[in-house]
Design a protein around this motif. Structure first.
Motif, PDB file in Angstrom:
ATOM      1  N   UNK A  68       0.826  -1.201   0.000  1.00  0.00           N
ATOM      2  CA  UNK A  68       0.000   0.000   0.000  1.00  0.00           C
ATOM      3  C   UNK A  68       0.862   1.254   0.000  1.00  0.00           C
ATOM      4  N   UNK A  69       1.890   1.257   0.824  1.00  0.00           N
ATOM      5  CA  UNK A  69       2.767   2.425   0.879  1.00  0.00           C
ATOM      6  C   UNK A  69       3.482   2.624  -0.461  1.00  0.00           C
ATOM      7  N   UNK A  70       3.947   1.543  -1.069  1.00  0.00           N
ATOM      8  CA  UNK A  70       4.638   1.654  -2.344  1.00  0.00           C
ATOM      9  C   UNK A  70       3.713   2.158  -3.447  1.00  0.00           C
ATOM     10  N   UNK A  71       2.533   1.562  -3.540  1.00  0.00           N
ATOM     11  CA  UNK A  71       1.628   1.911  -4.641  1.00  0.00           C
ATOM     12  C   UNK A  71       1.179   3.359  -4.559  1.00  0.00           C
ATOM     13  N   UNK A  72       0.904   3.843  -3.351  1.00  0.00           N
ATOM     14  CA  UNK A  72       0.364   5.201  -3.224  1.00  0.00           C
ATOM     15  C   UNK A  72       1.434   6.278  -3.063  1.00  0.00           C
ATOM     16  N   UNK A  73       2.618   5.922  -2.580  1.00  0.00           N
ATOM     17  CA  UNK A  73       3.611   6.953  -2.275  1.00  0.00           C
ATOM     18  C   UNK A  73       4.848   6.911  -3.162  1.00  0.00           C
ATOM     19  N   UNK A  74       5.075   5.822  -3.880  1.00  0.00           N
ATOM     20  CA  UNK A  74       6.265   5.689  -4.729  1.00  0.00           C
ATOM     21  C   UNK A  74       5.896   6.077  -6.157  1.00  0.00           C
ATOM     22  N   UNK A  75       6.503   7.149  -6.653  1.00  0.00           N
ATOM     23  CA  UNK A  75       6.179   7.623  -7.998  1.00  0.00           C
ATOM     24  C   UNK A  75       6.487   6.577  -9.071  1.00  0.00           C
ATOM     25  N   UNK A  76       7.498   5.732  -8.821  1.00  0.00           N
ATOM     26  CA  UNK A  76       7.844   4.725  -9.808  1.00  0.00           C
ATOM     27  C   UNK A  76       6.728   3.728 -10.063  1.00  0.00           C
ATOM     28  N   UNK A  77       5.880   3.492  -9.047  1.00  0.00           N
ATOM     29  CA  UNK A  77       4.782   2.542  -9.205  1.00  0.00           C
ATOM     30  C   UNK A  77       3.731   3.047 -10.186  1.00  0.00           C
ATOM     31  N   UNK A  78       3.578   4.346 -10.284  1.00  0.00           N
ATOM     32  CA  UNK A  78       2.580   4.894 -11.205  1.00  0.00           C
ATOM     33  C   UNK A  78       2.929   4.574 -12.652  1.00  0.00           C
ATOM     34  N   UNK A  79       4.203   4.519 -12.945  1.00  0.00           N
ATOM     35  CA  UNK A  79       4.609   4.165 -14.292  1.00  0.00           C
ATOM     36  C   UNK A  79       4.707   2.672 -14.512  1.00  0.00           C
TER      37      UNK A  79
ATOM     38  N   UNK B  71      -2.179   3.276  11.970  1.00  0.00           N
ATOM     39  CA  UNK B  71      -1.036   4.148  11.698  1.00  0.00           C
ATOM     40  C   UNK B  71      -0.773   4.223  10.193  1.00  0.00           C
ATOM     41  N   UNK B  72      -0.871   3.077   9.508  1.00  0.00           N
ATOM     42  CA  UNK B  72      -0.659   3.060   8.067  1.00  0.00           C
ATOM     43  C   UNK B  72      -1.756   3.834   7.336  1.00  0.00           C
ATOM     44  N   UNK B  73      -2.992   3.614   7.730  1.00  0.00           N
ATOM     45  CA  UNK B  73      -4.107   4.334   7.105  1.00  0.00           C
ATOM     46  C   UNK B  73      -3.971   5.834   7.326  1.00  0.00           C
ATOM     47  N   UNK B  74      -3.597   6.245   8.534  1.00  0.00           N
ATOM     48  CA  UNK B  74      -3.416   7.670   8.825  1.00  0.00           C
ATOM     49  C   UNK B  74      -2.303   8.261   7.964  1.00  0.00           C
ATOM     50  N   UNK B  75      -1.187   7.538   7.846  1.00  0.00           N
ATOM     51  CA  UNK B  75      -0.066   8.023   7.043  1.00  0.00           C
ATOM     52  C   UNK B  75      -0.468   8.215   5.587  1.00  0.00           C
ATOM     53  N   UNK B  76      -1.137   7.208   5.026  1.00  0.00           N
ATOM     54  CA  UNK B  76      -1.529   7.285   3.620  1.00  0.00           C
ATOM     55  C   UNK B  76      -2.595   8.351   3.394  1.00  0.00           C
ATOM     56  N   UNK B  77      -3.487   8.523   4.362  1.00  0.00           N
ATOM     57  CA  UNK B  77      -4.541   9.525   4.225  1.00  0.00           C
ATOM     58  C   UNK B  77      -3.970  10.935   4.183  1.00  0.00           C
ATOM     59  N   UNK B  78      -2.919  11.167   4.941  1.00  0.00           N
ATOM     60  CA  UNK B  78      -2.281  12.484   4.948  1.00  0.00           C
ATOM     61  C   UNK B  78      -1.466  12.709   3.682  1.00  0.00           C
ATOM     62  N   UNK B  79      -0.764  11.679   3.228  1.00  0.00           N
ATOM     63  CA  UNK B  79       0.200  11.841   2.143  1.00  0.00           C
ATOM     64  C   UNK B  79      -0.391  11.696   0.747  1.00  0.00           C
ATOM     65  N   UNK B  80      -1.539  11.023   0.610  1.00  0.00           N
ATOM     66  CA  UNK B  80      -2.050  10.709  -0.721  1.00  0.00           C
ATOM     67  C   UNK B  80      -3.521  11.072  -0.866  1.00  0.00           C
TER      68      UNK B  80
END
Length: 284
Positions: A156-167, A198-207
């Motif tokens: 989840x962290x990689x897919x939503x926060x890593x720009x390389x995953x978008x490509x 904690x993971x959901x909170x992090x992703x909600x703030x960042x993405x």
């Protein structure tokens, strides 16, 4: 902070009420004068054959001691699928298990299976979509998991926060929706796990995309399917995947990709394998 099961239960039920269309169920639509989409609480209670107060107490999470008959009736009225029905049961029943804050250890049997894979990308996923082990082809295809700090080896962290995953994914949005749906299903299995929140909170703030998708309350188990990868070295790979999940331990799963022999993707995968410098070995 652990998952707020009462809030999660209410949001889940409201999201499923909203997707139902009164006219499809033989109910009046009042000339389109509804303030919110979908069914009203009173209409849902009528379809389920329970009192309005009983349903309201369920949706508001006032108690987590509802009978199987009530939950079955509500599930039928909401037209829930099997995965959604199980999720409702987990949220609406008392949770007596411990907080899941212990380190995750790979099951020996799954590790042996992973060790035996070499010609296809394969990896093991644990709670919260943590990547626990992988072979070299999985690292070559997706990302070098071993180069990441352990806390960042998370799908989840990689897919939503890593720009390389978008490509990397031809349909990034579809992949993101799948991962969020797996994460929400897992959150229902472990409402006492503070790392989930904690993971959901992090992703909600960042993405912003995660916030949008998470609010839709999608649910999906990881069983089988396919993804199209746009790999920077070998180009397009159209790969299927199959999931092996031990019946007595749903917290871990071996994900192995598949490819049609003789296809362009098979050729690309063989080329990718030739680019790896070591024999495929399961990595902790």
């Amino acid at each position: 902070m652990a998952l707020d099961r009462r809030a999660e239960l209410g949001e889940f039920l409201r999201s499923r009420r909203a997707r139902l269309r009164p006219e499809e169920l033989g109910l009046p639509d009042y000339g389109g004068r509804r303030r919110v989409p979908g069914l009203r609480r009173e209409e849902l209670a009528q379809l389920a054959g329970v009192s309005v107060d009983h349903y309201v107490r369920l949706e508001q999470g006032r108690t987590l001691h509802f009978s199987e008959a009530v939950l079955d009736a509500v599930a039928r009225a909401l037209r829930l699928g099997d995965v959604e029905r199980e999720h409702l049961y987990r949220l609406a029943r008392p949770f007596t298990g411990p907080a899941e804050d212990e380190p995750q250890l790979v099951r020996p049997g799954l590790r042996r299976l992973l060790d035996s894979t070499g010609d296809v990308p394969a990896y093991i996923v644990g709670r919260n979509t943590d990547v626990l082990a992988w072979n070299d082809l999985a690292a070559a295809l997706i990302t070098d998991f071993g180069a990441l700090p352990p806390a960042e080896r998370n799908l989840a962290r990689l897919v939503f926060l890593d720009d390389g995953m978008r490509g990397l994914y031809a349909d990034w949005r579809g992949k993101a929706e799948d991962v969020a749906a797996y994460l929400r299903l897992d959150a229902g299995r472990h409402p006492g796990d503070p790392s989930t929140q904690a993971l959901v909170d992090e992703l909600s703030v960042a993405s912003p995309e995660f916030r949008e998708i998470w609010s839709e309350h999608r649910l999906k188990d990881k069983t089988h399917g396919r993804y199209v990868y746009r790999h920077p070295v070998v180009g397009l790979l159209d790969l299927g995947f199959e999931t092996l999940r031990p019946a007595d331990d749903p917290d871990q799963a071996l994900i192995a990709h598949t490819v049609e022999e003789g296809s362009p993707s098979h050729t690309a995968l063989r080329l990718l394998a030739s680019c790896t410098t070591t024999a495929p070995v399961a990595r902790p």
